[in-house]
Scaffold this active site. Structure first.
Site, mmCIF file in Angstrom:
data_model
loop_
_atom_site.group_PDB
_atom_site.id
_atom_site.type_symbol
_atom_site.label_atom_id
_atom_site.label_comp_id
_atom_site.label_asym_id
_atom_site.label_seq_id
_atom_site.Cartn_x
_atom_site.Cartn_y
_atom_site.Cartn_z
ATOM 1 N N HIS C 155 0.823 -1.216 0.000
ATOM 2 C CA HIS C 155 0.000 0.000 0.000
ATOM 3 C C HIS C 155 0.861 1.273 0.000
ATOM 4 O O HIS C 155 0.443 2.303 0.523
ATOM 5 C CB HIS C 155 -0.935 0.045 1.213
ATOM 6 C CG HIS C 155 -1.763 -1.180 1.384
ATOM 7 N ND1 HIS C 155 -3.004 -1.325 0.829
ATOM 8 C CD2 HIS C 155 -1.520 -2.352 2.043
ATOM 9 C CE1 HIS C 155 -3.510 -2.521 1.158
ATOM 10 N NE2 HIS C 155 -2.622 -3.156 1.887
ATOM 11 N N SER C 276 15.155 18.969 -18.671
ATOM 12 C CA SER C 276 13.980 19.764 -19.002
ATOM 13 C C SER C 276 14.385 20.895 -19.936
ATOM 14 O O SER C 276 15.527 21.366 -19.886
ATOM 15 C CB SER C 276 13.391 20.334 -17.711
ATOM 16 O OG SER C 276 12.731 21.555 -17.946
ATOM 17 N N GLU C 289 9.200 6.331 -17.712
ATOM 18 C CA GLU C 289 7.813 6.763 -17.895
ATOM 19 C C GLU C 289 7.249 6.244 -19.215
ATOM 20 O O GLU C 289 6.090 5.834 -19.286
ATOM 21 C CB GLU C 289 7.732 8.290 -17.834
ATOM 22 C CG GLU C 289 8.067 8.840 -16.448
ATOM 23 C CD GLU C 289 8.213 10.354 -16.457
ATOM 24 O OE1 GLU C 289 7.344 11.026 -15.897
ATOM 25 O OE2 GLU C 289 9.209 10.859 -17.029
#
Lengths: 462, 462, 462, 462
Positions: C155, C276, C289
């Site tokens: 969890h 970035s 990702e």
């Protein structure tokens, strides 16, 4: 060139760079990317970040980069990660370090979201007009074949007679809903993310309202984090493709069936049929089958996007990059199958004799029950009597209209000789005269309504 | 009782009947089914098919059947195929053979389409109000935590400082789009199929305009074949659930992350957390995980419906019966997870100290580059200098704000002492003062806008 | 050239032809198509349909067509519908009308099914070896980091201490199941359709057993209609990609989390990270990702194929043509992300200090309960006492191992001073010494087992 | 009762508890849950954690709880989160605090994974035997109708004549692949997670090998983290349902088509057909349509599970709880549609006359081309000549076998009178005598093979 060189010590692994690179699919954004950059340059100038001369020089540089791209003379490099990088590199090669000022106060996050929305807006309008064309063809087919009666089907069993024009129009209204949906998505897409920068909003005093106007967006986005994160418009686009594709699959299926030897209602024009490599007699509806099959592609892309978006942990995660291939693929497929369906329908040969011959007298069974209802028999009781007559006829292998009267009267005393005149397709369709029904006049009214409705969608967006 | 007894000689096989039977899930349509039948009775009476006395007797019978169903005293039989059959049987048991007149000129095809639309319209309004409640809670959280600064994330890496209120609002706008979508589907659903009969239109002179008014539909459907065939509104409903569920999954994911020991920004109230059966120390975000997981259920039901609809050969095929379980399941899930998310957010404990401690000085790297830009350095060059400083600091294991000035100046001569004041989260957020940006004033403006927008959706449908 | 010219009077509409054409994606089948044609030529010769000279001439012609294709000197025409047509046309241009004998007794239906199976078999082996490489890397990481203790999570909350090596191996076994699944699909694919002709079987006396041997298939298909219709192997391929992709998405997600500043357990090598365009400090896990996002693509392609196959009315319908883009796309993605994941893991930097610092004393709560169990306290009672102690410590904001003894004894008299020695990660892991447990010896045993297992899969197919 | 009371101060919110609760669907696991707990009790006893008396008392308690559940006398409470909690509570109510010892060294994570696998193993065997029954029926139909000739279809156009028995068998082999897949999943499921505890392995000296034997698992799981995390077997189960469902949808579609008035090859027995509520003449294939539609449900559940599993961050996340409704629903649907399809096929009426009448002479076009090939004409040239003859006959609206010889000879000099004897369905099928072909002897051989193969699957697992 990577826009972010400097932070990392080592070069990107070659395969990793290939995985990361989106240029193969996002280069088609070049025109909107440059449009966005020109508007951004003007906004920077208004905000005092660029001088007017700088503004002019950058804009001319951008225009000349775009021209090269469109004339296929622009040389993309393996190191260009994406179209934004390629354009900025091209610009800098043309105008020198001044090119480095273009990205001031902007991030690729808001840049790509803006580009993509500009592209989707145009795509929506183009698809809308193709669907409209298909609707026009269906209207025409309804007009030309206005009074042809065909068996209407439920459960692929003959049910009741309907007008062929009614059937054509039954495929027009789903397309109308598709166009309403496209118009809704257009509105949703018509929001400008530019000025959101990476996620927090640009730190320069940009007038986002007037920037939105310049790019013909209805309004700027109200939350910078949501703006770079939101891909609802892309999923909506693909969902619309899926529903539109589903509608086309139902139309295609019915055309395939009705063009089979066993039905024989339609024949495809040779320009929209194919043959077999081994069986010389074959005339196959390949295009219709591919249209039917494309439903799978649309549904698949929808799942791609919904899966991609599930539980993303940040405002912008690179996962979002996968949004474009799905949208582009749906667009490319739709803009191919819509004109093909249009051409195929426009040239469809209709075998009126076969259609007429196919009408089973039992199609009027409901009318027979209705006839008893008129004499005061409750519908459920009338239904039961007719049902048994149908079974009797089937057992005797007799068409329903040839079952002798005494059999009918054994089943219900209210039957009389008049029943044989009820078994008539023309009167059966004429009776269904409510709004939306299959009676010739109702269908005429429907054609007028359809003509009006299809011209009204999307008027203000064109 | 089967409504169609008489035509077939043998009873249905027991398992086949069970497969065919929809009563287990469609019995929740009882209230709308009876409402539809009452309106139909009135329409038959107006059309002269029923006398006023018959009309009254049937309506009273229907009302008493509904009452029994709602009080759980109605006895459903194994032989009731669906709710429509059960109601008609119940009616006939009460008022005798007159009950058999109810189904005059109507088919289950148009009946169920009407029932289902009535049900979906109510469901849309109920969901809309639950989403609105969630938006109100997010607005409140934005107001209460207006000036708390947190790290904003992209790629799950700290990116730039943002206001916590800005983050809360970034989850409000997707919900706003959801509500716009729900309102669109409401309009689409607001079309009445009744009077279409099996497929060709009813053969009785029913005034469908006034029937639509009686059932509070905006208009009757324009094509009877499309009317009994169309399930767009059901797919749209489930699609909306999927997108709404996706938005909730992103919110849930971020709440799970931010409630982990490693982030520590939030703590769930004990009323919205669970423990472990073996590990006594655990406090688990089970409800958030289930919300995240439900995305799968929504996406699944969407595929169920799209697959079901692919290439159906007729106007109505029994395949369509599978539409309801998917819609009902999505509704039941949404009306459970929306209030749970609302309660969980309302009681969320926010650990302001942990949030503050988490802010990395490197979050202000963009501001450092912007600072050089002000001195005339092109952004791309400024970016490169700061990137190298960040790497230097990382190599030296020094926080960015403690990297000595000489290192900076080696990288770019334009750096000066002022850079240390730029490394400040408060000034970083304040600078992002454009519309939609994270500056406190911009966010205040956004809160006002949000309050106005969320009250405007759907006003005329309530 | 169309293979079926003659039957239809008109040319195909241009857009319809483009929709119908598969050459854009099936040209990669050229090598297997030619291999299949050569084997077919030999079979025709054995069957007496071709002379030996004809056989030789055709084979040489085919080989030279393939060579041209592979050297990019073959000129594909717009009129080539597919790779089969292009090859047959190329052959006929080389050897004249004799080329027209190649297609004797064969249809494109059995030809493409054969080609595709040949291609899939090779693809399966290539993917298998890439997964094996990833397993080897995980084994190595488990060996090198054998005794590092990390917090184990459920969890996303710290649960119990586990060995880092145990965690690495927990990602090896899912890959093992993937490889078992790939091996199963290989067997299923290893059936030869050739000789089925269009659907009914070839009318020439072909020895299909020996033809199968020549093409290295295990056996010929037992039913010609099923043979040209069956695409189970393609769906299975894509399904395997989806499950494998799901496993990789879980690994990617955990690597992303553990590489965040907040966890800080891992750092990606610069070769597998990006920056970035606006934030100079960023180091982003873009590749991970994208791996996570690709799950969407795999799931999407799976739905594409399952939707495509639903309810096809004939033995072969053109819908089936859509099978290849999905399979090819999955293959291309897998053969890119598998080596990237391998490289990324091989170069991963592990921050042992951060991992150690992260261990919360409360991770030993189960051990404290177990300790009471040893003294005869039922587990559920022991659990309750420890749970209350954890809550007490949380209320007092004290680490569990610093909560004074008297608090413990108030909650249960069986607690004594020994509890502070139980709060020890080393002893906690050592106790889990069952087969499959996290104790260092158990994990050592597991490593040996893993090494053995991963070498055993697929041995006989290589 | 919550098993984890003590750690949290407040009660769970009521709606949150309802969302979290799985008892509504997992109560059907009661028998396997108790079986697992009994085996665990015995293992704890062997490990010295329980005395023999305690062991006996717990086992008797568990057995009596199960008996109550099975006789519907067990009272479930709203506070029972799941079946595990309910059983433990029931046990403790019966035997007092000793019941609290049952959960020693075990977690619900490994308990539910074990229960679920036990359940799935049984489910797989039950489905396998139902598919086998369907295969037996298809074999019988093939035997009974051995020499009936029907038109074989591709693209829903008549292609070549085939044996009806060949067609029946073409639906047997896909089911054979389904059963191979089910057998594969059985093996994969046959691994025991018990002893993995929450994630790190149990801290008690349990002999997991002998525990596995006691529960009839082939082996214990090799990695405790993977063991509680792995749901591959559940996704595989649902995927198999999806492929099996797809096969049934194709069979259903073809049965629907062939039972339409237009084809007329089959007639459904009344026990497997339905009527209409308004059209007395209708006999509808509702059950087949529902079977076709269920594909959507299976595909949907597959997406539910794949979406659920994407990118889970921990070893066990509560998301996994959604695994069971999908699996249970697929099982319930399959165990309903499989016997219905079996009954429907067993009672199918075959209209041999209609089938015979449907055979178009043009079905022998390939044979006409083959006949020229025998005379040395290259196939492609022969194909062209026949194709033109077919077109000529179509233009003249003449059946192919009535086109006068001179037309043929104008198209190719090699045609002679013999061509009219080639146009014969019997000789056309007899020529396709290869293994897997449609010739009567080939099909006889195929029937024998099928009978052998279907008995061999899964033998060792029954």
């Amino acid at each position: 060139m990577k826009l972010w060189q400097g932070r990392l010590a080592a070069d990107t692994d070659e395969l990793a760079a290939r995985l990361n690179r989106s240029l193969d699919f996002d280069s088609r954004l070049a025109p909107v990317d440059v449009a966005g950059s020109i508007a951004w340059t003007q906004a920077l100038s208004k905000a005092g970040v660029l001088t007017e001369d700088e503004e002019q020089e950058i804009i001319q540089g951008l225009e000349s980069v775009l021209e090269e791209i469109q004339q296929n003379t622009f040389e993309f490099l393996d190191s260009d990660e994406d179209i934004h990088t390629a354009v900025e590199r091209g610009l800098t090669e043309k105008i020198g370090s001044l090119g480095g000022k273009l990205h001031t106060g902007r991030s690729r996050n808001d840049q790509v979201a803006t580009d993509f929305r500009l592209w989707v807006k145009e795509a929506l309008l183009r698809i809308d007009s193709m669907v409209l064309n298909l609707q026009k063809t269906l209207t025409q087919l309804a007009e030309v074949n206005h009074e042809v009666i065909m068996p209407g089907y439920t459960h692929l069993q003959q049910a009741q007679p309907v007008l062929l024009s009614h059937w054509f129009l039954s495929h027009l209204w789903p397309l109308q809903r598709d166009r309403m949906r496209l118009a809704f998505v257009f509105q949703e897409t018509d929001v400008m993310p530019l000025g959101s920068a990476a996620l927090a909003g640009t730190a320069y005093p940009i007038d986002r309202e007037s920037l939105a106007s310049a790019l013909k967006f209805k309004q700027p986005s109200p939350n910078s984090m949501d703006a770079v994160s939101d891909r609802d418009f892309a999923v909506d686009f693909v969902y619309n493709a899926a529903v539109l594709g589903t509608h086309l699959s139902r139309l295609a299926e019915q055309l395939i069936l009705f063009s089979s030897r066993e039905f024989g209602y339609f024949e495809l024009d040779d320009a929209y049929a194919t043959g077999s490599s081994i069986m010389p007699q074959k005339k196959n509806p390949d295009m219709l089958e591919i249209v039917r099959s494309k439903t799978g592609q649309f549904n698949g892309h929808l799942i791609t996007l919904l899966t991609m978006l599930k539980a993303l942990p940040s405002v912008y995660d690179k996962d979002l990059q996968e949004d474009k291939p799905a949208v582009f693929a749906c667009y490319d497929t739709l803009t191919l199958i819509l004109p093909v369906m249009n051409g195929l329908l426009s040239t469809l040969k209709i075998n009126q004799d076969n259609i007429k011959d196919a009408l089973d007298p039992a199609l009027m069974a409901t009318d027979l029950a209705d006839d008893l209802v008129k004499k005061g028999v409750p519908f459920r009781e009338a239904y039961g009597a007719v049902a048994k007559a149908v079974r009797k006829a089937a057992d005797l292998q007799t068409p329903l209209n040839e079952l002798p009267l005494h059999h009918w009267q054994e089943l219900h005393p209210a039957f009389d000789q008049n029943l044989y005149t009820v078994i008539n397709p023309e009167s059966a369709v004429t009776k269904r005269a409510v709004f939306g029904g299959t009676a010739p006049d109702s269908v005429k009214e429907q054609i007028s309504l359809a003509k009006k409705c299809i011209m009204k969608v999307n008027q203000d967006q064109q």
